[in-house]
Design a protein around this motif. Structure first.
Motif, PDB file in Angstrom:
ATOM      1  N   GLY A 118       1.118  -1.464  -0.251  1.00  0.00           N
ATOM      2  CA  GLY A 118      -0.103   0.051  -0.274  1.00  0.00           C
ATOM      3  C   GLY A 118       1.176   1.110  -0.003  1.00  0.00           C
ATOM      4  O   GLY A 118       0.497   1.802  -0.699  1.00  0.00           O
TER       5      GLY A 118
ATOM      6  N   VAL B 113       8.464   1.801 -11.713  1.00  0.00           N
ATOM      7  CA  VAL B 113       9.611   2.511 -12.942  1.00  0.00           C
ATOM      8  C   VAL B 113       9.461   4.242 -12.914  1.00  0.00           C
ATOM      9  O   VAL B 113      10.573   4.921 -13.342  1.00  0.00           O
ATOM     10  CB  VAL B 113       8.101   2.714 -14.308  1.00  0.00           C
TER      11      VAL B 113
ATOM     12  N   ALA C 160       5.488  12.362 -16.349  1.00  0.00           N
ATOM     13  CA  ALA C 160       4.348  12.114 -15.627  1.00  0.00           C
ATOM     14  C   ALA C 160       3.853  10.468 -15.687  1.00  0.00           C
ATOM     15  O   ALA C 160       2.721   9.998 -14.646  1.00  0.00           O
ATOM     16  CB  ALA C 160       3.443  13.054 -15.919  1.00  0.00           C
TER      17      ALA C 160
ATOM     18  N   PRO D 171       2.096   4.080 -16.751  1.00  0.00           N
ATOM     19  CA  PRO D 171       1.643   3.477 -16.636  1.00  0.00           C
ATOM     20  C   PRO D 171       1.262   2.393 -18.586  1.00  0.00           C
ATOM     21  O   PRO D 171       2.140   1.601 -18.410  1.00  0.00           O
ATOM     22  CB  PRO D 171      -0.281   3.806 -17.417  1.00  0.00           C
TER      23      PRO D 171
ATOM     24  N   ARG E  90       3.126  -0.830 -19.920  1.00  0.00           N
ATOM     25  CA  ARG E  90       2.628  -1.622 -21.481  1.00  0.00           C
ATOM     26  C   ARG E  90       4.383  -2.086 -21.280  1.00  0.00           C
ATOM     27  O   ARG E  90       3.794  -3.381 -22.247  1.00  0.00           O
ATOM     28  CB  ARG E  90       1.649  -0.932 -21.187  1.00  0.00           C
TER      29      ARG E  90
ATOM     30  N   PRO F   2       4.688   1.798  -5.454  1.00  0.00           N
ATOM     31  CA  PRO F   2       3.598   1.901  -4.099  1.00  0.00           C
ATOM     32  C   PRO F   2       2.493   2.153  -4.530  1.00  0.00           C
ATOM     33  O   PRO F   2       2.471   3.031  -5.182  1.00  0.00           O
ATOM     34  CB  PRO F   2       4.852   2.005  -3.280  1.00  0.00           C
ATOM     35  N   GLY F   3       1.716   1.712  -2.808  1.00  0.00           N
ATOM     36  CA  GLY F   3       0.548   3.018  -3.496  1.00  0.00           C
ATOM     37  C   GLY F   3      -0.232   2.374  -3.978  1.00  0.00           C
ATOM     38  O   GLY F   3      -0.238   0.373  -4.482  1.00  0.00           O
ATOM     39  N   VAL F   4      -1.869   2.509  -3.937  1.00  0.00           N
ATOM     40  CA  VAL F   4      -3.316   1.571  -5.023  1.00  0.00           C
ATOM     41  C   VAL F   4      -3.129   2.639  -6.014  1.00  0.00           C
ATOM     42  O   VAL F   4      -4.901   2.430  -5.951  1.00  0.00           O
ATOM     43  CB  VAL F   4      -3.638   1.942  -3.813  1.00  0.00           C
ATOM     44  N   SER F   5      -3.017   3.564  -6.489  1.00  0.00           N
ATOM     45  CA  SER F   5      -3.376   3.918  -7.006  1.00  0.00           C
ATOM     46  C   SER F   5      -2.839   3.736  -9.157  1.00  0.00           C
ATOM     47  O   SER F   5      -2.339   2.429  -8.425  1.00  0.00           O
ATOM     48  CB  SER F   5      -3.100   5.704  -7.849  1.00  0.00           C
ATOM     49  N   CYS F   6      -3.493   3.820  -9.950  1.00  0.00           N
ATOM     50  CA  CYS F   6      -3.245   3.499 -10.998  1.00  0.00           C
ATOM     51  C   CYS F   6      -2.032   2.579 -11.629  1.00  0.00           C
ATOM     52  O   CYS F   6      -2.503   1.526 -12.611  1.00  0.00           O
ATOM     53  CB  CYS F   6      -4.265   4.462 -12.283  1.00  0.00           C
TER      54      CYS F   6
ATOM     55  N   VAL G  12      -1.912  -0.051  -9.443  1.00  0.00           N
ATOM     56  CA  VAL G  12      -3.060  -1.409 -10.022  1.00  0.00           C
ATOM     57  C   VAL G  12      -2.757  -1.977 -11.493  1.00  0.00           C
ATOM     58  O   VAL G  12      -2.280  -3.350 -11.995  1.00  0.00           O
ATOM     59  CB  VAL G  12      -4.847  -0.755 -10.249  1.00  0.00           C
TER      60      VAL G  12
ATOM     61  N   LYS H  25      -2.437  -5.947 -12.031  1.00  0.00           N
ATOM     62  CA  LYS H  25      -3.185  -6.870 -13.237  1.00  0.00           C
ATOM     63  C   LYS H  25      -2.519  -7.577 -13.764  1.00  0.00           C
ATOM     64  O   LYS H  25      -1.553  -7.638 -14.606  1.00  0.00           O
ATOM     65  CB  LYS H  25      -4.477  -6.253 -13.946  1.00  0.00           C
TER      66      LYS H  25
ATOM     67  N   LEU I 129      -5.765  -0.484   2.319  1.00  0.00           N
ATOM     68  CA  LEU I 129      -6.434   0.286   1.164  1.00  0.00           C
ATOM     69  C   LEU I 129      -6.209  -0.674  -0.247  1.00  0.00           C
ATOM     70  O   LEU I 129      -6.524  -0.797  -1.422  1.00  0.00           O
ATOM     71  CB  LEU I 129      -5.580   1.777   0.625  1.00  0.00           C
TER      72      LEU I 129
ATOM     73  N   ALA J 291      -8.668  -1.811  -3.139  1.00  0.00           N
ATOM     74  CA  ALA J 291      -7.858  -1.478  -4.321  1.00  0.00           C
ATOM     75  C   ALA J 291      -8.150  -2.724  -5.483  1.00  0.00           C
ATOM     76  O   ALA J 291      -8.051  -2.777  -6.212  1.00  0.00           O
ATOM     77  CB  ALA J 291      -6.121  -0.627  -4.663  1.00  0.00           C
TER      78      ALA J 291
END
Lengths: 287, 294
Positions: free
Chosen positions: A8, A36, A141, A144, A148, A166-170, A173, A177, A198, A202
């Motif tokens: 998280g 990254v 910025a 993602p 990919r 780290p974290g749970v933002s895009c 995720v 996935k 969190l 997520a």
């Protein structure tokens, strides 16, 4: 089998766990750093890098002579990356997500595809370990699309262990996935507990089984344990608080190399991770 | 009114614990938690929320199955591989959708809706150390620089209106979009680092970012006593880059113990670190005011 090591929040020991796990993994393995923004796995695995690819993203290039300032491009752009001011068309490449909408709607053919650099994808070998990482250009910025690009080089003939951001933002995720097992690294403190909740929230929609590694046990409080018991999140491993671990890490060493007494612990972790993946495959078969 | 933003590049270096301590030591200030993805400052500050607002950002594409003919034009057009064929028809994977509107525009059956996307909430709160502006992004949402900018705007507006003379922000980790938003217009970036290869690597990257945006930098080395060689590397790095090294703190459980007690390290009686943290804060504040004046 693809395994993501996530957390998280930063600093819980994600890279420590990922590095130790790939070192003890007893089947062909690919270690992948998808954090990254701050890729650090290479600092510990010290791979010999043999390949590099600059990752680019498509952005629009405007031709003022052809543009009639109709505004169709700025109307479709949701990211304010293109706008028409009077007779002039202006593009803001840093804002562009590369959706191609403006190029597709321009009735005059005044926009053509150009590119901007996102960062680089690097690969190589750390002994038997196949290594892959993405590194975002400083000032960029959008992580993602770079992730990919890195994911296109996943080796399906090997088990893949991903060090996720780290974290749970895009970005986090995106990294976890399409994985078979998600390992959440946390620590038994109020910060660790809050961020673990969190993370579980997520990643639950992804549908992969999750397990927890609790790092630095012996400090902090009971919140994380109570939460794991209450929600049925299996605790796969507890790593005791040990100053030697912090010191080994500070020297750039992987703990199973620096402190051999940790090898069995991580072997145990790898078998528990496989159990989680197997159970899931069986469930899928009977479903 | 200077703005100070605490950053770390890498997580877990003690950024939030130090921000909370500075919040205790500063006076007449507004606090801001810009780590909207994994905000932790509130866990020590225990804010009482006084105001809450939903945060919407961008849109999401949703296919109306009653109108969709399954022609697949949207799949062809989507650059993010966000549209999948399922037994129930074409479905947008919301985790992959960037809300670009291309599918909406080109759908021949007008079957794609495009509502606003609810991404999180933000709050104005009261704490024992003054007002706090903070937010929580919903899990899985784009870690929006927009939300970070909104928090900073709120803090600035409130500071001007109510006569506060300092804004103290806990920044986001990393070097991506939210960090760039937390930096723009700040007067001093305080980077908390640790003497490990990841710590120095991330320090290098975040300093690069600050230099790119011409933001003055102060550096604090936390857990300095775990590796003195690495500390020297960081000291040399600071010298080469003309960065102000404002203090070093030892590896100490007191940070965790204070956190468990819901206290800052400067409130926690059992800690001998309070004096050192006070000295560091004085240097940080002086530096921020100097930079602001310049």
């Amino acid at each position: 089998m693809i395994i993501a090591i996530a957390s998280g929040k930063g600093g819980t020991g994600k890279t420590t766990v990922a590095a130790a796990l790939v070192k003890v993994w007893d089947r062909p393995v690919q270690a992948v750093d998808l954090d990254v923004e701050e890729p650090n796995l290479a600092l510990y695995l010290k791979p010999e890098l043999t390949g590099r690819e600059i990752s680019m993203m498509e952005i629009p290039l405007a031709d003022q002579d052809k543009c009639t300032a109709c505004g169709a491009c700025s109307e479709i752009c949701q990211f304010k990356a293109i706008s028409v001011l009077g007779e002039y068309i202006l593009t803001f490449p840093e804002m562009c997500h590369g959706c191609g909408g403006c190029l597709a709607v321009c009735p005059e053919g005044a926009l053509s595809p150009d590119t901007r650099e996102l960062g680089e994808v690097l690969w190589g070998w750390a002994g038997e370990i196949d290594f892959l990482m993405g590194r975002l250009r400083v000032g960029e910025a959008m992580s993602p699309p770079l992730m990919r690009a890195a994911k296109k080089r996943l080796d399906s003939s090997r088990d893949v262990i991903i060090d996720a951001p780290p974290g749970v933002s895009c970005p986090a995720v995106n990294a976890v996935k399409d994985t078979d097992v998600i390992v959440l690294v946390t620590e038994p403190t109020p910060f660790g507990f809050y961020d673990l909740k969190l993370a579980r929230e997520a990643f639950t929609p992804i549908g992969a089984p999750m397990g927890v590694v609790i790092n630095r046990t012996g400090i902090g409080d009971k919140g994380v344990y109570d939460y794991c018991h209450a929600t049925g999140l299996p605790i796969l491993l507890e790593i005791p608080y040990d100053r030697q671990v912090a010191e080994a890490y500070s020297r750039g060493e992987v703990i199973v190399d620096a402190l051999p007494e940790y090898q069995n612990m991580f072997l145990e972790l790898s078998s528990r991770i496989r159990d989680l993946a197997d159970r899931r495959m069986k469930e899928a078969r009977y479903a | 009114m200077p703005e100070i933003t605490i950053l770390s590049g890498k997580g877990g270096t003690g950024k939030t614990s130090l921000t909370a301590a500075f919040a205790h030591l500063a006076s007449n200030h507004i606090l801001c938690d810009l780590d909207v993805d994994a905000p932790d400052l509130h866990l020590i500050l225990k804010p009482e929320n006084e105001y809450l607002e939903e945060f919407f950002s961008g849109h999401e594409a949703i296919i109306d199955q009653t109108l969709c003919t399954g022609c697949g034009e949207c799949i062809e057009r989507c650059h993010f591989d966000a549209i999948k064929e399922t037994p129930d028809g074409l479905v947008v994977d919301q985790l992959a959708c960037e809300g670009c509107k291309v599918c909406v525009h080109f759908c021949p059956a007008d079957a794609i809706e495009f509502p606003m996307r609810r991404c999180g909430q933000w709050y104005l709160s009261k704490t024992r150390f003054g007002p706090l502006v903070h937010a929580q992004l919903f899990p899985g949402e784009e870690n929006s620089g927009l939300l970070v900018s909104l928090l900073r705007q709120q803090a600035r507006g409130m500071a001007e209106k109510e006569g506060y003379d300092l804004i103290l922000s806990d920044g986001a980790p990393g070097i991506g979009c939210p960090v760039i938003s937390s930096l723009s217009g700040t007067d001093l970036a305080v980077i908390v680092t640790e003497p490990t290869p990841s710590g120095t690597h991330d320090l290098d990257r975040v300093v690069d970012l600050c230099e790119h945006f011409k933001i003055p930098v102060a550096v604090i080395i936390n857990k300095y006593d775990i590796n003195l060689d690495q500390v020297r590397t960081i000291e040399n790095f600071c010298q080469d880059h003309h960065l102000n090294l404002v203090g070093k703190l030892p590896y100490d459980h007191a940070f965790t113990e204070a956190m468990v007690q819901v206290q800052t390290i400067t409130e926690y009686q059992a800690s001998g670190l309070a004096d050192e943290v006070r000295k560091i804060w004085t240097r940080v504040e002086t530096l921020a005011r100097l930079k602001k004046a310049a």
